[in-house]
Design a protein around this motif. Sequence first.
Motif, PDB file in Angstrom:
ATOM      1  N   GLU A 167     -21.816  -0.247  49.878  1.00 19.59           N
ATOM      2  CA  GLU A 167     -20.368  -0.019  49.890  1.00 19.59           C
ATOM      3  C   GLU A 167     -19.718  -0.517  48.592  1.00 19.59           C
ATOM      4  OE1 GLU A 167     -21.648   0.047  54.116  1.00 19.59           O
ATOM      5  OE2 GLU A 167     -22.059  -1.219  52.374  1.00 19.59           O
ATOM      6  N   ARG A 168     -20.187  -1.632  48.108  1.00 17.31           N
ATOM      7  CA  ARG A 168     -19.644  -2.178  46.861  1.00 17.31           C
ATOM      8  C   ARG A 168     -19.944  -1.237  45.688  1.00 17.31           C
ATOM      9  NH1 ARG A 168     -18.204  -7.634  47.343  1.00 17.31           N
ATOM     10  NH2 ARG A 168     -18.970  -8.661  49.236  1.00 17.31           N
ATOM     11  N   ASP A 169     -21.181  -0.758  45.639  1.00 17.14           N
ATOM     12  CA  ASP A 169     -21.558   0.162  44.566  1.00 17.14           C
ATOM     13  C   ASP A 169     -20.754   1.462  44.645  1.00 17.14           C
ATOM     14  OD1 ASP A 169     -23.368  -1.691  43.716  1.00 17.14           O
ATOM     15  OD2 ASP A 169     -25.148  -0.641  44.456  1.00 17.14           O
ATOM     16  N   ASN A 170     -20.548   1.949  45.854  1.00 17.08           N
ATOM     17  CA  ASN A 170     -19.765   3.175  46.039  1.00 17.08           C
ATOM     18  C   ASN A 170     -18.323   2.994  45.569  1.00 17.08           C
ATOM     19  OD1 ASN A 170     -21.955   4.518  47.109  1.00 17.08           O
ATOM     20  ND2 ASN A 170     -21.375   4.158  49.249  1.00 17.08           N
ATOM     21  N   GLU A 171     -17.782   1.804  45.830  1.00 18.34           N
ATOM     22  CA  GLU A 171     -16.403   1.530  45.421  1.00 18.34           C
ATOM     23  C   GLU A 171     -16.300   1.462  43.897  1.00 18.34           C
ATOM     24  OE1 GLU A 171     -12.374   1.098  46.110  1.00 18.34           O
ATOM     25  OE2 GLU A 171     -14.037   1.748  47.394  1.00 18.34           O
ATOM     26  N   VAL A 172     -17.312   0.894  43.265  1.00 20.22           N
ATOM     27  CA  VAL A 172     -17.337   0.867  41.789  1.00 20.22           C
ATOM     28  C   VAL A 172     -17.348   2.296  41.257  1.00 20.22           C
ATOM     29  CG1 VAL A 172     -18.713   0.285  39.755  1.00 20.22           C
ATOM     30  CG2 VAL A 172     -18.445  -1.381  41.596  1.00 20.22           C
ATOM     31  N   GLY A 173     -18.194   3.138  41.863  1.00 22.68           N
ATOM     32  CA  GLY A 173     -18.267   4.538  41.437  1.00 22.68           C
ATOM     33  C   GLY A 173     -16.956   5.265  41.651  1.00 22.68           C
ATOM     34  N   ARG A 174     -16.291   4.995  42.771  1.00 16.32           N
ATOM     35  CA  ARG A 174     -15.003   5.642  43.043  1.00 16.32           C
ATOM     36  C   ARG A 174     -13.954   5.257  42.006  1.00 16.32           C
ATOM     37  NH1 ARG A 174     -10.150   4.769  44.556  1.00 16.32           N
ATOM     38  NH2 ARG A 174     -10.482   2.508  44.690  1.00 16.32           N
ATOM     39  N   ILE A 175     -13.892   3.970  41.695  1.00 10.69           N
ATOM     40  CA  ILE A 175     -12.897   3.480  40.732  1.00 10.69           C
ATOM     41  C   ILE A 175     -13.116   4.099  39.357  1.00 10.69           C
ATOM     42  CG2 ILE A 175     -12.080   1.432  39.500  1.00 10.69           C
ATOM     43  CD1 ILE A 175     -12.796  -0.168  42.053  1.00 10.69           C
TER      44      ILE A 175
ATOM     45  N   LEU B  59      -6.260   2.220  42.924  1.00 12.53           N
ATOM     46  CA  LEU B  59      -6.073   1.336  44.076  1.00 12.53           C
ATOM     47  C   LEU B  59      -6.132   2.095  45.401  1.00 12.53           C
ATOM     48  CD1 LEU B  59      -3.241  -0.919  42.615  1.00 12.53           C
ATOM     49  CD2 LEU B  59      -5.604  -1.583  43.068  1.00 12.53           C
ATOM     50  N   ASN B  60      -6.363   3.401  45.308  1.00 12.64           N
ATOM     51  CA  ASN B  60      -6.486   4.240  46.505  1.00 12.64           C
ATOM     52  C   ASN B  60      -5.238   4.126  47.388  1.00 12.64           C
ATOM     53  OD1 ASN B  60      -7.798   6.116  48.086  1.00 12.64           O
ATOM     54  ND2 ASN B  60      -8.977   4.608  49.243  1.00 12.64           N
ATOM     55  N   LEU B  61      -4.068   4.253  46.750  1.00 13.70           N
ATOM     56  CA  LEU B  61      -2.781   4.133  47.434  1.00 13.70           C
ATOM     57  C   LEU B  61      -1.985   5.424  47.316  1.00 13.70           C
ATOM     58  CD1 LEU B  61      -1.654   0.586  46.239  1.00 13.70           C
ATOM     59  CD2 LEU B  61      -2.283   1.215  48.574  1.00 13.70           C
ATOM     60  N   SER B  62      -1.110   5.649  48.283  1.00  8.02           N
ATOM     61  CA  SER B  62      -0.208   6.797  48.226  1.00  8.02           C
ATOM     62  C   SER B  62       0.940   6.484  47.262  1.00  8.02           C
ATOM     63  CB  SER B  62       0.349   7.107  49.624  1.00  8.02           C
ATOM     64  OG  SER B  62       1.086   5.987  50.111  1.00  8.02           O
ATOM     65  N   PHE B  63       1.647   7.525  46.836  1.00  6.13           N
ATOM     66  CA  PHE B  63       2.697   7.340  45.831  1.00  6.13           C
ATOM     67  C   PHE B  63       3.920   6.589  46.371  1.00  6.13           C
ATOM     68  CE2 PHE B  63       0.604  11.268  44.137  1.00  6.13           C
ATOM     69  CZ  PHE B  63       0.081  10.676  42.998  1.00  6.13           C
ATOM     70  N   ASP B  64       4.058   6.499  47.676  1.00  2.00           N
ATOM     71  CA  ASP B  64       5.212   5.795  48.248  1.00  2.00           C
ATOM     72  C   ASP B  64       4.877   4.358  48.627  1.00  2.00           C
ATOM     73  OD1 ASP B  64       3.505   6.363  50.292  1.00  2.00           O
ATOM     74  OD2 ASP B  64       5.003   7.266  51.621  1.00  2.00           O
ATOM     75  N   SER B  65       3.768   3.836  48.133  1.00  2.00           N
ATOM     76  CA  SER B  65       3.365   2.455  48.442  1.00  2.00           C
ATOM     77  C   SER B  65       4.300   1.454  47.771  1.00  2.00           C
ATOM     78  CB  SER B  65       1.927   2.199  47.973  1.00  2.00           C
ATOM     79  OG  SER B  65       1.030   3.073  48.627  1.00  2.00           O
ATOM     80  N   SER B  66       4.516   0.342  48.470  1.00  2.00           N
ATOM     81  CA  SER B  66       5.392  -0.710  47.943  1.00  2.00           C
ATOM     82  C   SER B  66       4.608  -1.648  47.026  1.00  2.00           C
ATOM     83  CB  SER B  66       5.992  -1.510  49.101  1.00  2.00           C
ATOM     84  OG  SER B  66       4.962  -2.218  49.784  1.00  2.00           O
ATOM     85  N   THR B  67       5.325  -2.543  46.370  1.00  2.00           N
ATOM     86  CA  THR B  67       4.655  -3.524  45.495  1.00  2.00           C
ATOM     87  C   THR B  67       3.792  -4.476  46.311  1.00  2.00           C
ATOM     88  OG1 THR B  67       6.644  -4.906  45.579  1.00  2.00           O
ATOM     89  CG2 THR B  67       6.409  -3.420  43.700  1.00  2.00           C
ATOM     90  N   ASP B  68       4.223  -4.766  47.533  1.00  2.00           N
ATOM     91  CA  ASP B  68       3.401  -5.625  48.413  1.00  2.00           C
ATOM     92  C   ASP B  68       2.095  -4.909  48.771  1.00  2.00           C
ATOM     93  OD1 ASP B  68       5.196  -7.710  48.422  1.00  2.00           O
ATOM     94  OD2 ASP B  68       6.250  -7.015  50.204  1.00  2.00           O
ATOM     95  N   ASP B  69       2.198  -3.601  48.994  1.00  2.00           N
ATOM     96  CA  ASP B  69       0.986  -2.817  49.270  1.00  2.00           C
ATOM     97  C   ASP B  69       0.026  -2.885  48.085  1.00  2.00           C
ATOM     98  OD1 ASP B  69       1.964  -2.022  51.740  1.00  2.00           O
ATOM     99  OD2 ASP B  69       2.924  -0.214  50.921  1.00  2.00           O
ATOM    100  N   VAL B  70       0.596  -2.823  46.901  1.00  2.00           N
ATOM    101  CA  VAL B  70      -0.207  -2.877  45.673  1.00  2.00           C
ATOM    102  C   VAL B  70      -0.951  -4.200  45.588  1.00  2.00           C
ATOM    103  CG1 VAL B  70      -0.095  -2.979  43.141  1.00  2.00           C
ATOM    104  CG2 VAL B  70       1.262  -1.285  44.377  1.00  2.00           C
ATOM    105  N   LYS B  71      -0.264  -5.306  45.856  1.00  2.00           N
ATOM    106  CA  LYS B  71      -0.884  -6.635  45.765  1.00  2.00           C
ATOM    107  C   LYS B  71      -1.993  -6.806  46.801  1.00  2.00           C
ATOM    108  CE  LYS B  71       3.334  -8.791  44.004  1.00  2.00           C
ATOM    109  NZ  LYS B  71       4.426  -9.760  44.314  1.00  2.00           N
ATOM    110  N   ARG B  72      -1.721  -6.373  48.022  1.00  5.22           N
ATOM    111  CA  ARG B  72      -2.727  -6.520  49.084  1.00  5.22           C
ATOM    112  C   ARG B  72      -3.971  -5.673  48.792  1.00  5.22           C
ATOM    113  NH1 ARG B  72       1.855  -6.778  52.626  1.00  5.22           N
ATOM    114  NH2 ARG B  72       1.844  -4.500  52.797  1.00  5.22           N
ATOM    115  N   GLN B  73      -3.720  -4.420  48.370  1.00  5.14           N
ATOM    116  CA  GLN B  73      -4.843  -3.520  48.106  1.00  5.14           C
ATOM    117  C   GLN B  73      -5.661  -3.991  46.914  1.00  5.14           C
ATOM    118  OE1 GLN B  73      -5.902  -1.424  50.059  1.00  5.14           O
ATOM    119  NE2 GLN B  73      -6.602   0.499  49.150  1.00  5.14           N
ATOM    120  N   TYR B  74      -4.989  -4.505  45.905  1.00  6.45           N
ATOM    121  CA  TYR B  74      -5.712  -5.016  44.727  1.00  6.45           C
ATOM    122  C   TYR B  74      -6.616  -6.188  45.124  1.00  6.45           C
ATOM    123  CZ  TYR B  74      -6.732  -7.723  40.580  1.00  6.45           C
ATOM    124  OH  TYR B  74      -7.389  -8.449  39.611  1.00  6.45           O
TER     125      TYR B  74
END
Length: 246
Positions: A23-31, A43-58
């Motif tokens: 899973e880790r290798d796949n995520e590296v490939g996706r990025i 960050l695999n986020l939708s365009f309407d994501s908030s800044t809090d969403d950005v921090k959590r996903q990162y």
Amino acid sequence: MGEVKVDDDAILKSFLAEVGEVERDNEVGRILSCFKLNPFEHLNLSFDSSTDDVKRQYRKISLMVHPDKCKHPQAQEAFGALAKAQQLLLNDQERDYILTQVHAAKEELKMKRKKQLKKDTASKIKSLVDEGKHEHIYEQSEEFQKELKLKVREILTDQEWRRRKMAMRISEEEGRLKKDEAEQKEIWKKKREHEEQWEGTREKRVSSWRDFQKAGKKAKKGETRPPKLKTEDPNKSYVQRPVKKG
């Protein structure tokens, strides 16, 4: 019973403990396969994501691909791409720029759809477009989101090309101005050197002029001038030599 407080850190740690190397290798490939100009994709986020969403996903994804946790040879590169994506989306100016392009992409797709519907029957146009009743549903559809993602790529690429072209023109203009400035400095340098050389020979030139004047005065004092001869006939304009008598 009291409310149980959810510990986000504990949940995250539990999740990461179950994540395998694949899973880790796949995520590296996706990025690394993401479109470089769109940080939302990294960050695999939708365009309407908030800044809090950005921090959590990162935080979640960065821990997955962190070089200390992931053995993938390009984990460091993927980790750096994530950090840059978060930095862009937490910067108000950069975020607004990207969202402006997203809005332009949406409007273009909506306009395209309306043109397509106009070619259909009047009843279908009324059922789909009238008062915008189905517009929101359409924009949330998977089909629209895919089209939007591609259109945003297209617009961001075009804007980046324009930006680089403008930067190139500015660089060329700055280079031209620097060249003109250097040439002008060289002209002034040569002019100053000429003036300094001219000033340096001033005493010599003044001395030569004084010597010339002195020599001229001496010549005037020592020269012998022939006597003026009177003409026999005062009406004649030429000088008549006197006639020797007997």
